[in-house]
Design a protein around this motif. Structure first.
Motif, PDB file in Angstrom:
ATOM      1  N   ILE A  74      67.500  -5.764 -15.663  1.00 43.27           N
ATOM      2  CA  ILE A  74      65.657  -6.073 -15.879  1.00 43.27           C
ATOM      3  C   ILE A  74      65.104  -7.928 -15.765  1.00 43.27           C
ATOM      4  O   ILE A  74      64.423  -7.635 -14.926  1.00 43.27           O
ATOM      5  N   LEU A 114      65.629  -8.696 -12.249  1.00 46.57           N
ATOM      6  CA  LEU A 114      64.804  -8.221 -11.605  1.00 46.57           C
ATOM      7  C   LEU A 114      62.930  -9.414 -12.097  1.00 46.57           C
ATOM      8  O   LEU A 114      62.879  -9.694 -10.940  1.00 46.57           O
ATOM      9  N   PHE A 115      62.697  -9.000 -13.608  1.00 43.93           N
ATOM     10  CA  PHE A 115      61.537  -9.776 -13.331  1.00 43.93           C
ATOM     11  C   PHE A 115      61.467 -11.242 -12.935  1.00 43.93           C
ATOM     12  O   PHE A 115      60.727 -11.750 -12.729  1.00 43.93           O
ATOM     13  N   SER A 160      61.182 -11.458  -9.342  1.00 47.06           N
ATOM     14  CA  SER A 160      59.940 -10.821  -8.705  1.00 47.06           C
ATOM     15  C   SER A 160      58.915 -13.044  -9.408  1.00 47.06           C
ATOM     16  O   SER A 160      57.686 -12.720  -8.870  1.00 47.06           O
ATOM     17  N   THR A 173      61.540  -2.564 -11.539  1.00 46.89           N
ATOM     18  CA  THR A 173      61.555  -3.540 -12.780  1.00 46.89           C
ATOM     19  C   THR A 173      61.229  -2.139 -13.230  1.00 46.89           C
ATOM     20  O   THR A 173      61.422  -2.056 -13.935  1.00 46.89           O
TER      21      THR A 173
END
Length: 613
Positions: free
Chosen positions: A339, A342-343, A346, A390
Motif C-alpha cells: 500500500i 502505491l501511495f 500516486s 490504493t
C-alpha cells in the motif's frame, strides 16, 4: 509640436523594425496551428496601465525572453506583442486566436493599418463578456491576398503573474483540436466521478473517515482542475468572472489541506509519528486556514512587497507539508510495503504536477503539455487512478483484518462453547454416576433395612418408586447403554419413558443407521434429540413429533419435525438450547439446518460427516 512629431515617428520606426525583422509571417492554411510566441517578441511595462497607442507603446521594454509561452511577471502591469498574417489565397480565411490561461484580465487585439490601430476584439475577466467555451478566443478574418499586421495588448494587476499560450488556429483545426481536448478532459472527469462514487460507497460500508476525506479531496481537486481549464468562466455570470480566480485559489488550498489530512489518516501518522502528526495539524490550522483567511480578507490592501512575502510564506508552508507527508510515507512503507508503494507512486505524480504548475504559472520556468493540454490533467488522472487502486487494497486489507478478527472470535466462541458442552457432559456423567451408584444404592440399602424391621407394603412400594425415578433420572442424564444398544436403541428407550408421562405423539424411524458409531458422536446426537424434545415440551405446544435417523455415504442424518406453533425469525437461533445444539454440531464438523415458521411448526436437520456407510 516637433517633439510629439518626433516621438510618433520614432515609435513608428521601432514598430516598423519589429514588423520587418522581429517577427515571422504566419501563412494561412486550413491546418493552421501557430504558437504566437515563437513568431513574435514581447514588450512589457511595470508602470500604470495606459490606453494603447503607438506613441505610448514605445515606452515598453523589450523582454529578453526565450520562453515558448507568454509570461508576465509579478510586477508587470501591461505587455504587447505583434505578429503578421499572410493570406495568399483567393478566399477569406476565418481564424481564431486562443488563450490557454482562463484568468486573463484584459486582452485587446488591434489591426495595424497605415500607422493606426483598429480594434479587432477584446477578451478577459474584466471585459464584461463571457467566453464561448472554456477558452478565451478572439476571431480573426483575413481578406484574400492580404498580409496584415496585428498588435495584441495584455493588461493585468501587479502581484499576479500570468503564463499563457496564445495560439492562432484555422477554424477547422481549432474544431479538431478542441474535440480531442474536450474528450480527454471528459475522460478525466469521468474517472474522478467514478472514484468519488466508489469512495463514498466504501465509506458507507466501512465508516472509516479516511475514505470520506479522500472523497472530499477528489471533489476539491475536480473543482481546481475545472477552474484551471476555464470551466469557471463558463458557469459564472459575465460580471462575476473574477470570482473564478478566487474559486481556483480556494480549490488549490482546500485540496492541499484535504490531501494532507487524508495522507495523515492513510499513513497512520498518529500511530507511527505522533509528534509530526500534531505539528502538521497545527501548521494546517495556523499557517493555512488562519493565514489564508486573513490574506483573502486583506489581500487587496497589501502592497506588492507585502503580498510577495505572504506568497513566500504560503510556498514555504506547502513545502513543509510535502516534506512531512514524505517522511510519514517512508515510515509507513516499512510497515506496509504494498500500500505504501502505491501511495508513493500516486504521491509522486501529485508532487510533480503541483511543482510543474508552480514553476509554470507562478515562476514561468517551464511548461509541459500533451495534446495542447497542461500536464496537470494527466498527472492528476494518474494520481487518482493509483490512489483509487490504493483505496481498493486498503479495503481489501480492512476486510481481511475483519475476517481474521471474526474468525478468531468465532474460534474463541467455539472453544468456549465446546468447553461448556464438554463440561456439561462431564457434569452429567458425574451426576448420573452419583445418582446411580451412591444415591440409588443408599436408598436400596435403606429399603432392605426397613423391610427387615418393618413389614409395610405401602412404604416398600414408595421405596420402589423412588428407586425407579432415580434410575430413570440417571439414565436420562447418562445413557450408558448407547455403547451396547446403539443410538437408535437409546432414542427408542428415551421415547418409551416419555410416552408414559406425556400425551405427545412421537414417531421414530431409523434406516441403515450404523451400529458402530463413535460413542462421542452418538452421545452428542442423543443430547441433541433430548434438547429438541425439551424445546417441544416447553415452547412448541405440538401434538406430533417425527424423528428419523438415517445414513448416507460418508454421513449420518438426524431429522426432527414438529407441528407446533413455530417461532419468529428473530428468535430462531437466539435460545441457549439451540446454541448448545449448534456447538455440538460444530464439534462434529457437521451442518445444522433450522427452519421455523410461526404457526406452522419447526424443522431441524443435522448432518454429520462420518467414515461409516
Amino acid at each position: 509640436m516637433k517633439i510629439n512629431y518626433f516621438n510618433t515617428c520614432f515609435a513608428l520606426f521601432i514598430l516598423g523594425i519589429q514588423f520587418c525583422f522581429g517577427q515571422k509571417t504566419i501563412e494561412v492554411n486550413p491546418l493552421l496551428q501557430k504558437n504566437i510566441k515563437i513568431n513574435s517578441q514581447l514588450h512589457v511595462s511595470k508602470e500604470k496601465a495606459i490606453t494603447p497607442t503607438l506613441t505610448a507603446l514605445r515606452k515598453f521594454d523589450l523582454a529578453m525572453d526565450e520562453r515558448r509561452f507568454f509570461y508576465l511577471d509579478f510586477d508587470v502591469t501591461q505587455a504587447y506583442t505583434t505578429f503578421k498574417i499572410a493570406n495568399t489565397t483567393k478566399h477569406k480565411q476565418d481564424m481564431v486566436l486562443v488563450f490557454s490561461y482562463p484568468f486573463i484580465e484584459d486582452a485587446k487585439l488591434f489591426k495595424v493599418v497605415n500607422d493606426s490601430l483598429y480594434p479587432q476584439g477584446q477578451i478577459g475577466i474584466f471585459s464584461r463578456e463571457k467566453p464561448i467555451g472554456r477558452n478565451w478566443k478572439i476571431p480573426i478574418f483575413s481578406p484574400p491576398n492580404e498580409t496584415s499586421n496585428y498588435l495584441l495588448v495584455l493588461k493585468k494587476a501587479p502581484g499576479k503573474p500570468v503564463a499563457t499560450d496564445i495560439t492562432l488556429f484555422s477554424n477547422e483545426k481549432h474544431v479538431a483540436v478542441s474535440g480531442l481536448q474536450n474528450t480527454l478532459i471528459g475522460f478525466y472527469f469521468g474517472i474522478t466521478a467514478l472514484s468519488i462514487l466508489f469512495t463514498l460507497f466504501i465509506f458507507g460500508l466501512t465508516r472509516h473517515s479516511v475514505f470520506l476525506l479522500y472523497g472530499f479531496y477528489l471533489v476539491a481537486l475536480a473543482i481546481y482542475i475545472a477552474s484551471y481549464f476555464g470551466f469557471s468562466n463558463v458557469f459564472l455570470p459575465a460580471e462575476q468572472l473574477n470570482n473564478g480566480r478566487t474559486v481556483y485559489v480556494l480549490a488549490i488550498e482546500f485540496s492541499t489541506i484535504l490531501f494532507v489530512l487524508f495522507a495523515q489518516k492513510l499513513l497512520r501518522a498518529k500511530k507511527y509519528l505522533p509528534k509530526l502528526n500534531r505539528t502538521v495539524i497545527v501548521v494546517i490550522i495556523a499557517a493555512i486556514v488562519v493565514f489564508r483567511v486573513i490574506l483573502h480578507i486583506i489581500g487587496d490592501a497589501l502592497a506588492d512587497g507585502q503580498f510577495a512575502i505572504f506568497m513566500k510564506l504560503w510556498y514555504g508552508t506547502i513545502l513543509f507539508l510535502i516534506l512531512a507527508v514524505l517522511i510519514e510515507l517512508l515510515v509507513y512503507i516499512k510497515h506496509n510495503p504494498r500500500i505504501g508503494s502505491l501511495f508513493a507512486l500516486s504521491y509522486l505524480f501529485m508532487i510533480l504536477g503541483a511543482v510543474f504548475v508552480v514553476l509554470h504559472q507562478s515562476i514561468g520556468l517551464l511548461k509541459v503539455t500533451f495534446f495542447g493540454l497542461s500536464h496537470i490533467l494527466f498527472a492528476s488522472a494518474l494520481e487518482i487512478i493509483l490512489l483509487s487502486i490504493t483505496i481498493a487494497f486498503i479495503v481489501g486489507q480492512i476486510y481481511k483484518d475483519r475476517n481474521t478478527l471474526a474468525n478468531t472470535l468465532l474460534l474463541e466462541q467455539q472453544r468456549f462453547l465446546n468447553a461448556f458442552v464438554q463440561g456439561q457432559e462431564e457434569e452429567r456423567k458425574r451426576l448420573g454416576a452419583e445418582l446411580h451408584d451412591n444415591v440409588g444404592s443408599r436408598i436400596s440399602n435403606l429399603r432392605r433395612v426397613f423391610s427387615h424391621k418393618h413389614k409395610d407394603l405401602a412404604i416398600e412400594k414408595e421405596f420402589d418408586m423412588v428407586c425407579d425415578e432415580i434410575r430413570n433420572m440417571a439414565h436420562a442424564i447418562t445413557p450408558a447403554e448407547i455403547a451396547l444398544v446403539g443410538l437408535p436403541g437409546a432414542v427408542e428407550e428415551l421415547l418409551e419413558e416419555l410416552a408414559k408421562s406425556d400425551s405427545l405423539k412421537i414417531n421414530f424411524n431409523s434406516f441403515r443407521f450404523p451400529d458402530n458409531l463413535e460413542e462421542d458422536m452418538a452421545t452428542n446426537l442423543f443430547r441433541i434429540v433430548q434438547e429438541l424434545l425439551q424445546n417441544v415440551f416447553k415452547h412448541a405446544n405440538a401434538s406430533v413429533v417425527d424423528i428419523q435417523l438415517f445414513s448416507h455415504k460418508n454421513s449420518v442424518t438426524l431429522s426432527f419435525e414438529d407441528d407446533g406453533q413455530g417461532t419468529s425469525h428473530k428468535k430462531k437461533t437466539s435460545g441457549i438450547g439451540l446454541k448448545s445444539i449448534q456447538s455440538r454440531v460444530a464439534q462434529m464438523n457437521g451442518q445444522f439446518l433450522f427452519d421455523s415458521i410461526k404457526g406452522k411448526g419447526t424443522s431441524v436437520l443435522v448432518i454429520i460427516p462420518t467414515k461409516y456407510t
